[in-house]
Design a protein around this motif. Structure first.
Motif, PDB file in Angstrom:
ATOM      1  N   LYS A 192       0.818  -1.207   0.000  1.00 13.04           N
ATOM      2  CA  LYS A 192       0.000   0.000   0.000  1.00 13.04           C
ATOM      3  C   LYS A 192       0.854   1.261   0.000  1.00 13.04           C
ATOM      4  O   LYS A 192       0.321   2.369  -0.134  1.00 13.04           O
ATOM      5  N   ALA A 193       2.167   1.085   0.170  1.00 12.72           N
ATOM      6  CA  ALA A 193       3.080   2.229   0.125  1.00 12.72           C
ATOM      7  C   ALA A 193       4.396   1.780  -0.482  1.00 12.72           C
ATOM      8  O   ALA A 193       4.976   0.781  -0.056  1.00 12.72           O
ATOM      9  N   TYR A 194       4.842   2.496  -1.493  1.00 14.45           N
ATOM     10  CA  TYR A 194       6.133   2.192  -2.089  1.00 14.45           C
ATOM     11  C   TYR A 194       6.698   3.439  -2.753  1.00 14.45           C
ATOM     12  O   TYR A 194       5.980   4.416  -3.001  1.00 14.45           O
ATOM     13  N   ALA A 195       8.012   3.403  -2.994  1.00 10.93           N
ATOM     14  CA  ALA A 195       8.689   4.585  -3.514  1.00 10.93           C
ATOM     15  C   ALA A 195       9.803   4.189  -4.466  1.00 10.93           C
ATOM     16  O   ALA A 195      10.413   3.125  -4.326  1.00 10.93           O
ATOM     17  N   ASP A 196      10.047   5.053  -5.427  1.00  5.57           N
ATOM     18  CA  ASP A 196      11.187   4.913  -6.338  1.00  5.57           C
ATOM     19  C   ASP A 196      12.153   6.040  -6.018  1.00  5.57           C
ATOM     20  O   ASP A 196      11.880   7.208  -6.293  1.00  5.57           O
ATOM     21  N   CYS A 197      13.284   5.682  -5.410  1.00  5.31           N
ATOM     22  CA  CYS A 197      14.265   6.682  -4.990  1.00  5.31           C
ATOM     23  C   CYS A 197      15.416   6.838  -5.976  1.00  5.31           C
ATOM     24  O   CYS A 197      16.415   7.486  -5.657  1.00  5.31           O
ATOM     25  N   GLY A 220      13.985  19.910  -9.564  1.00  5.26           N
ATOM     26  CA  GLY A 220      13.319  18.650  -9.875  1.00  5.26           C
ATOM     27  C   GLY A 220      11.846  18.725  -9.550  1.00  5.26           C
ATOM     28  O   GLY A 220      11.308  19.799  -9.254  1.00  5.26           O
ATOM     29  N   GLU A 221      11.216  17.572  -9.597  1.00  3.07           N
ATOM     30  CA  GLU A 221       9.772  17.512  -9.380  1.00  3.07           C
ATOM     31  C   GLU A 221       9.423  16.267  -8.576  1.00  3.07           C
ATOM     32  O   GLU A 221       9.833  15.156  -8.921  1.00  3.07           O
ATOM     33  N   LEU A 222       8.688  16.468  -7.497  1.00  2.00           N
ATOM     34  CA  LEU A 222       8.161  15.362  -6.702  1.00  2.00           C
ATOM     35  C   LEU A 222       6.824  14.929  -7.286  1.00  2.00           C
ATOM     36  O   LEU A 222       6.007  15.771  -7.679  1.00  2.00           O
ATOM     37  N   LEU A 223       6.603  13.612  -7.335  1.00  3.80           N
ATOM     38  CA  LEU A 223       5.341  13.082  -7.836  1.00  3.80           C
ATOM     39  C   LEU A 223       4.755  12.128  -6.803  1.00  3.80           C
ATOM     40  O   LEU A 223       5.461  11.252  -6.288  1.00  3.80           O
ATOM     41  N   LEU A 224       3.493  12.309  -6.503  1.00  5.09           N
ATOM     42  CA  LEU A 224       2.806  11.459  -5.529  1.00  5.09           C
ATOM     43  C   LEU A 224       1.525  10.916  -6.153  1.00  5.09           C
ATOM     44  O   LEU A 224       0.615  11.667  -6.494  1.00  5.09           O
ATOM     45  N   TYR A 225       1.490   9.585  -6.295  1.00  2.42           N
ATOM     46  CA  TYR A 225       0.306   8.906  -6.815  1.00  2.42           C
ATOM     47  C   TYR A 225      -0.491   8.351  -5.637  1.00  2.42           C
ATOM     48  O   TYR A 225       0.061   7.656  -4.781  1.00  2.42           O
ATOM     49  N   THR A 226      -1.760   8.650  -5.586  1.00  3.27           N
ATOM     50  CA  THR A 226      -2.642   8.071  -4.575  1.00  3.27           C
ATOM     51  C   THR A 226      -3.805   7.422  -5.310  1.00  3.27           C
ATOM     52  O   THR A 226      -4.643   8.105  -5.899  1.00  3.27           O
ATOM     53  N   ASP A 227      -3.817   6.116  -5.275  1.00  5.79           N
ATOM     54  CA  ASP A 227      -4.824   5.339  -6.000  1.00  5.79           C
ATOM     55  C   ASP A 227      -5.561   4.459  -5.003  1.00  5.79           C
ATOM     56  O   ASP A 227      -5.089   3.376  -4.644  1.00  5.79           O
ATOM     57  N   GLY A 228      -6.697   4.946  -4.528  1.00  4.11           N
ATOM     58  CA  GLY A 228      -7.407   4.201  -3.498  1.00  4.11           C
ATOM     59  C   GLY A 228      -6.602   4.181  -2.216  1.00  4.11           C
ATOM     60  O   GLY A 228      -6.268   5.221  -1.655  1.00  4.11           O
ATOM     61  N   GLU A 229      -6.235   2.982  -1.776  1.00  5.27           N
ATOM     62  CA  GLU A 229      -5.458   2.846  -0.549  1.00  5.27           C
ATOM     63  C   GLU A 229      -3.955   2.837  -0.817  1.00  5.27           C
ATOM     64  O   GLU A 229      -3.160   2.809   0.119  1.00  5.27           O
ATOM     65  N   LYS A 230      -3.543   2.869  -2.078  1.00  3.88           N
ATOM     66  CA  LYS A 230      -2.125   2.784  -2.419  1.00  3.88           C
ATOM     67  C   LYS A 230      -1.487   4.167  -2.544  1.00  3.88           C
ATOM     68  O   LYS A 230      -2.100   5.109  -3.036  1.00  3.88           O
ATOM     69  N   ALA A 279       1.981  10.578   3.395  1.00  6.50           N
ATOM     70  CA  ALA A 279       0.740  10.209   2.707  1.00  6.50           C
ATOM     71  C   ALA A 279       0.228   8.844   3.134  1.00  6.50           C
ATOM     72  O   ALA A 279      -0.950   8.537   2.939  1.00  6.50           O
ATOM     73  N   ALA A 280       1.118   8.019   3.705  1.00  7.08           N
ATOM     74  CA  ALA A 280       0.732   6.662   4.109  1.00  7.08           C
ATOM     75  C   ALA A 280       1.043   6.450   5.587  1.00  7.08           C
ATOM     76  O   ALA A 280       1.638   5.443   5.980  1.00  7.08           O
ATOM     77  N   ALA A 281       0.626   7.394   6.400  1.00  2.00           N
ATOM     78  CA  ALA A 281       0.983   7.387   7.822  1.00  2.00           C
ATOM     79  C   ALA A 281       0.481   6.153   8.556  1.00  2.00           C
ATOM     80  O   ALA A 281       1.097   5.712   9.539  1.00  2.00           O
ATOM     81  N   ASP A 282      -0.623   5.574   8.101  1.00  2.00           N
ATOM     82  CA  ASP A 282      -1.214   4.427   8.797  1.00  2.00           C
ATOM     83  C   ASP A 282      -0.786   3.081   8.210  1.00  2.00           C
ATOM     84  O   ASP A 282      -1.220   2.032   8.689  1.00  2.00           O
ATOM     85  N   VAL A 283       0.057   3.113   7.190  1.00  2.00           N
ATOM     86  CA  VAL A 283       0.494   1.874   6.542  1.00  2.00           C
ATOM     87  C   VAL A 283       1.639   1.257   7.340  1.00  2.00           C
ATOM     88  O   VAL A 283       2.550   1.959   7.792  1.00  2.00           O
ATOM     89  N   GLU A 284       1.615  -0.061   7.500  1.00  2.00           N
ATOM     90  CA  GLU A 284       2.600  -0.732   8.346  1.00  2.00           C
ATOM     91  C   GLU A 284       3.865  -1.146   7.605  1.00  2.00           C
ATOM     92  O   GLU A 284       4.889  -1.411   8.235  1.00  2.00           O
ATOM     93  N   PHE A 285       3.811  -1.205   6.267  1.00  2.00           N
ATOM     94  CA  PHE A 285       4.937  -1.766   5.521  1.00  2.00           C
ATOM     95  C   PHE A 285       5.097  -1.036   4.197  1.00  2.00           C
ATOM     96  O   PHE A 285       4.117  -0.752   3.508  1.00  2.00           O
ATOM     97  N   ALA A 286       6.345  -0.716   3.849  1.00  2.00           N
ATOM     98  CA  ALA A 286       6.621  -0.018   2.592  1.00  2.00           C
ATOM     99  C   ALA A 286       7.837  -0.627   1.915  1.00  2.00           C
ATOM    100  O   ALA A 286       8.764  -1.118   2.571  1.00  2.00           O
ATOM    101  N   ILE A 287       7.831  -0.586   0.583  1.00  2.00           N
ATOM    102  CA  ILE A 287       8.955  -1.066  -0.223  1.00  2.00           C
ATOM    103  C   ILE A 287       9.572   0.119  -0.950  1.00  2.00           C
ATOM    104  O   ILE A 287       8.857   0.927  -1.556  1.00  2.00           O
ATOM    105  N   ILE A 288      10.901   0.210  -0.887  1.00  2.00           N
ATOM    106  CA  ILE A 288      11.609   1.319  -1.523  1.00  2.00           C
ATOM    107  C   ILE A 288      12.588   0.765  -2.548  1.00  2.00           C
ATOM    108  O   ILE A 288      13.448  -0.060  -2.227  1.00  2.00           O
ATOM    109  N   ASP A 289      12.443   1.213  -3.778  1.00  2.00           N
ATOM    110  CA  ASP A 289      13.387   0.884  -4.846  1.00  2.00           C
ATOM    111  C   ASP A 289      14.473   1.954  -4.819  1.00  2.00           C
ATOM    112  O   ASP A 289      14.217   3.116  -5.131  1.00  2.00           O
ATOM    113  N   GLY A 290      15.679   1.567  -4.414  1.00  2.00           N
ATOM    114  CA  GLY A 290      16.746   2.536  -4.210  1.00  2.00           C
ATOM    115  C   GLY A 290      17.491   2.895  -5.479  1.00  2.00           C
ATOM    116  O   GLY A 290      17.159   2.452  -6.579  1.00  2.00           O
ATOM    117  N   SER A 291      18.515   3.718  -5.307  1.00  2.00           N
ATOM    118  CA  SER A 291      19.358   4.138  -6.427  1.00  2.00           C
ATOM    119  C   SER A 291      20.543   3.195  -6.572  1.00  2.00           C
ATOM    120  O   SER A 291      20.967   2.569  -5.603  1.00  2.00           O
TER     121      SER A 291
END
Length: 294
Positions: free
Chosen positions: A29-34, A120-130, A158-170
């Motif tokens: 429900k939460a993930y990021a591309d860093c 640069g530009e920050l982008l935040l996608y919110t699709d339902g619960e994701k 944006a996902a303060a209540d989410v317990e788990f997140a995946i981050i794709d690093g550099s």
């Protein structure tokens, strides 16, 4: 929020391929591309909404007021980055300017000022619960590490209540990776059995160790060089680092990625291997304690 960071130490090892598969398997429900220099996670994790876009301001850039400028040349003479030219009128090249402020300091008539510049530009996608957080650094801009920090902050907010997140690093071990590592609970390193792959794996392991982060390794395309695969396995054993599995080279995986699918969307050998690695990763991430284990 538990945060799993996926790193590689170099580009092209399959880091994003595995990150996208983990996102699919976990129904994250939460993930990021860093990888803010060249983000591409969005190409596989399809989004059903347009992103909220926010300008990111990095270092300021110098500007010369030609009405005040007396063309004394002090700014150009003292600019170590050769960012100022005098082609008719004195002007600043924004791609060369590092925002150090020397030109502003030496100008006798205060014709030079440092002004905020969009880097640069920050982008935040919110699709339902994701929630999907990413960014794109402008060409020639610095402060990529600071932008990565903003990507992570945006995701957590944006996902303060989410317990788990995946981050794709550099890729690499520079500022973006350092910023990616800060505050995460575990790092999964995707290694490849090549000379450069082994060297880069060792570098990123040493970098992660500075943060005291729980670390594990998986080997992608292991069957392309069994000798180097054994070297990776022996290194991990010697360092007490969990080796979570091997992923074979798989042409079906290439086809899936080219079709905008994850490798767990189809029935293939690499997808099966990633599913097993995912299960071991989750077990390790949520076990008690931290650090390295044998």
């Amino acid at each position: 929020m538990k945060q799993l960071l996926i790193l590689s130490g170099k580009g092209g090892t399959g880091k994003t391929t595995i990150a996208s598969a983990f996102i699919k398997l976990s129904k994250a429900k939460a993930y990021a591309d860093c990888d803010v220099d060249a983000p591409n996670l969005h190409l596989i994790t399809k989004q059903n909404s347009l992103p909220k876009k926010t300008d990111y301001y990095g270092l300021p850039k110098a500007e010369i007021d030609i009405e005040l400028c007396i063309e004394c040349g002090q700014c150009m003479q003292n600019c170590r980055f050769e960012a100022i030219s005098a082609d008719g009128k004195y002007k600043v090249d924004p791609f060369a300017c590092e925002g150090c402020g020397v030109c502003e300091l030496v100008c006798p008539v205060e014709a030079v000022t440092l002004k905020p510049a969009v880097a640069g530009e920050l982008l935040l996608y919110t699709d339902g619960e994701k929630v999907f957080s990413t960014a794109q650094l402008k060409m020639g801009s610095g402060t990529s590490g600071m932008l990565v920090t903003e990507v992570k902050k945006q995701m957590k907010s944006a996902a303060a209540d989410v317990e788990f997140a995946i981050i794709d690093g550099s890729p690499g071990i520079g500022c973006p990776v350092i910023a990616s590592l800060s505050g995460v609970d575990m790092v999964l390193i995707v290694a490849e059995p090549s000379i450069s792959g082994i060297s880069d794996m060792e570098r990123i392991i040493n970098t992660a160790a500075k943060f005291g982060v729980k670390t594990a390794v998986c080997i992608n395309k292991f069957d392309t060089n069994m000798q180097n695969t054994e070297k990776i396995e022996n290194f991990c054993k010697g360092q007490g680092i969990s080796l979570l599995g091997r992923i074979p080279f798989d042409l079906d995986a290439v086809k899936a990625i080219n079709n905008g699918q994850t490798i767990v969307d189809i029935d293939c050998a690499s997808g099966a291997a990633v599913k097993a690695i995912y299960s071991k990763t989750m077990e390790l991430l949520f076990e008690e304690g931290g650090g390295l284990r044998s």
